[in-house]
Design an enzyme around this catalytic site. Structure first.
Site, PDB file in Angstrom:
ATOM      1  N   CYS A 189       0.748   6.554  11.680  1.00 32.94           N
ATOM      2  CA  CYS A 189       0.589   7.835  12.654  1.00 32.94           C
ATOM      3  C   CYS A 189      -0.381   7.142  13.732  1.00 32.94           C
ATOM      4  CB  CYS A 189      -0.310   8.867  12.151  1.00 32.94           C
ATOM      5  SG  CYS A 189       0.864   9.696  10.854  1.00 32.94           S
ATOM      6  N   HIS A 221     -13.521  -0.389   0.855  1.00 28.54           N
ATOM      7  CA  HIS A 221     -13.080   1.055   0.651  1.00 28.54           C
ATOM      8  C   HIS A 221     -11.852   1.152  -0.182  1.00 28.54           C
ATOM      9  CE1 HIS A 221     -10.133   2.123   3.839  1.00 28.54           C
ATOM     10  NE2 HIS A 221     -10.413   0.884   4.192  1.00 28.54           N
ATOM     11  N   ASN A 270       0.854  -1.329   0.042  1.00 27.58           N
ATOM     12  CA  ASN A 270       0.057  -0.084  -0.016  1.00 27.58           C
ATOM     13  C   ASN A 270       0.876   1.291  -0.031  1.00 27.58           C
ATOM     14  OD1 ASN A 270       0.496  -1.372   2.470  1.00 27.58           O
ATOM     15  ND2 ASN A 270      -0.056   0.471   3.533  1.00 27.58           N
ATOM     16  N   SER A 321     -10.729  -5.574   1.103  1.00 28.22           N
ATOM     17  CA  SER A 321     -11.574  -4.279   1.636  1.00 28.22           C
ATOM     18  C   SER A 321     -12.405  -3.600   0.693  1.00 28.22           C
ATOM     19  CB  SER A 321     -10.503  -3.344   2.204  1.00 28.22           C
ATOM     20  OG  SER A 321     -10.922  -2.211   2.643  1.00 28.22           O
TER      21      SER A 321
HETATM   22  C1  LIG Z   1      -6.223  -0.465   3.921  1.00 28.18           C
HETATM   23  C2  LIG Z   1      -5.473  -1.573   3.894  1.00 28.18           C
HETATM   24  C3  LIG Z   1      -5.914  -2.717   4.955  1.00 28.18           C
HETATM   25  C4  LIG Z   1      -6.767  -2.473   6.203  1.00 28.18           C
HETATM   26  O1  LIG Z   1      -8.137  -2.425   5.476  1.00 28.18           O
HETATM   27  P1  LIG Z   1      -9.389  -2.089   6.226  1.00 28.18           P
HETATM   28  O2  LIG Z   1     -10.448  -2.362   5.297  1.00 28.18           O
HETATM   29  O3  LIG Z   1      -9.292  -0.302   6.335  1.00 28.18           O
HETATM   30  O4  LIG Z   1      -9.396  -2.640   7.575  1.00 28.18           O
HETATM   31  C5  LIG Z   1      -5.108  -3.941   5.037  1.00 28.18           C
HETATM   32  N1  LIG Z   1      -3.925  -3.966   4.167  1.00 28.18           N
HETATM   33  C6  LIG Z   1      -3.702  -3.406   2.872  1.00 28.18           C
HETATM   34  C7  LIG Z   1      -2.676  -3.524   2.164  1.00 28.18           C
HETATM   35  C8  LIG Z   1      -4.499  -2.115   2.987  1.00 28.18           C
HETATM   36  O5  LIG Z   1      -4.417  -1.123   2.120  1.00 28.18           O
END
Ligand SMILES: *Cc1c(COP(=O)(O)O)cnc(C)c1O
Length: 390
Positions: free
Chosen positions: A327, A202, A152, A200
């Protein structure tokens, strides 16, 4: 002027088409998907089933292998804690990587406090975890390997089909955090031999608070000890009334992402390259974090030597980007991903993450490029005046 959102690796807006699909399930079709005795329940259940089939098909899975959750964090917790605990008698060694999201790393820490041993692999200088490094870390009592599909922060893609092949041959379970990869890259859990996979909503233009975990049902049938107990929803792995509108949203978001994937990959890659070229023209000493090939489309992470990224962001209020640093406390720590790749704390703190998305326009990239260059120049000038600077 409207601020420019370039932080799509943190979250994405809900696509209006996704919202439209969700809306009826808040009001007229509000039934509980577990209500078997009336049409309100049947309608909700039918909608959940359709979403389950869509998500499963996108992964090369069967519908009965999808467990809906509150998001990737919960999916990762359920996968790692649930599988490690269920297989404790088979082994207590777990392998993961230093570039994982905190949801993975902290869950592995929790396993350590339960008596598991965890090997945390170092990535290469571009943030990739090699199959060879995974293989070298395997021990006779290794029970579980968890390596993310796409990072990410720096967009690095990992060779998850190779890693799955290694673990499969040894009867070790393989989990991958595909929160960033799902809907953007091809994924095929059955062809590749993945046992557990987290997604996920979102990160995919769906709503926040919904996600899914793929749990392999055959060859082998993966057993998980549930984290929450109750009505036995989701084949007993995740009790609790289903978030029907959220699940419908995840299904719609998946359908759209797949239909538009190849065109969107080309568009985002071109825009991302244009951003990098533009930034380089104005800031010739910038460095790129992460690979230039085999990278998440739309992700760019660059550093400006001797120029703290927090100061740069403070000088460009019209562009939303991030440092990718954790953070979790008030004290901003340098990114654990960049440090693991071998960047110094100073380089990590001079790095900015750009995440382009579905609604990012070429005009926004032009404006953002100019803003970043202006901000870096301002910070460098100010720091020179007080005797800092490169
Ligand atoms: C955003 C993200 C998560 C966490 O996902 P949520 O749905 O916000 O709990 C975990 N791993 C990666 C690589 C992400 O980008």
């Amino acid at each position: 002027m409207k601020p420019i959102y370039l932080d799509h690796n943190a979250t994405t807006p809900v696509d209006p088409r996704v919202l439209e699909a969700m809306l009826p399930f808040f009001t007229e079709d509000f039934g509980n998907a577990a209500s078997r005795s009336h049409v309100f329940g049947w309608k909700a259940e039918a909608a959940v089933t359709a979403a389950r089939e869509t998500v499963a098909a996108a992964l090369g899975a069967n519908a009965n292998e999808i467990v809906f959750t509150s998001g990737a964090t919960e999916s990762i917790n359920l996968a790692l804690l649930g599988a490690a605990r269920a297989r404790r008698s088979r082994g207590t060694h777990v392998v993961t990587a230093a570039t994982e999201h905190k949801a993975g790393l902290d869950t592995c820490r929790a396993l350590e406090s339960e008596g598991f041993r965890v090997t945390v692999l170092a990535p290469d200088s571009e943030g990739r975890v090699s199959a060879a490094s995974v293989e070298a870390a395997l021990e006779p009592d290794t029970t579980l390997v968890s390596v993310m599909a796409a990072n990410n922060e720096v967009g690095a893609l990992n060779p998850i089909s190779d890693i799955a092949g290694l673990t499969k041959a040894r009867g070790i379970l393989f989990h991958t955090d595909a929160a960033q990869a799902f809907g953007k890259l091809p994924l095929d859990v059955h062809a590749w031999g993945i046992d557990l996979l987290s997604i996920s909503g979102h990160k995919l233009y769906g709503p926040k608070g919904v996600g899914a975990l793929f749990v392999r049902a055959q060859n082998p049938r993966v057993r998980l000890l549930p984290l929450q107990h109750g009505g036995g929803h989701e084949r007993g792995m995740r009790s609790g009334t289903l978030d029907v509108p959220g699940i419908v949203g995840l299904g719609a978001a998946t359908r759209i992402a797949l239909a538009e994937r190849s065109a969107e990959t080309a568009r985002l890659t071109a825009l991302r390259d244009r951003l990098l070229e533009g930034l380089r023209a104005g800031i010739p000493d910038l460095f790129v974090n992460g690979p230039l090939e085999d990278r998440l489309p739309g992700n760019l992470n660059v550093g400006f030597p001797g120029t703290p990224a927090d100061d740069v962001m403070a000088h460009m209020r019209d562009v939303a980007v991030s440092t990718g640093s954790a953070c979790s406390s008030n004290e901003p720590e340098p990114s654990h991903v960049l440090l693991a790749m071998g960047r110094s704390a100073e380089e990590a703190k001079a790095s900015l993450r750009f995440g382009l998305g579905r609604f990012t326009t070429p005009e926004e990239i032009e404006r953002a490029t100019a803003s970043v260059i202006r901000a870096v120049d301002s910070v460098r000038t100010l720091r020179k005046e007080v005797g800092l600077g490169p």
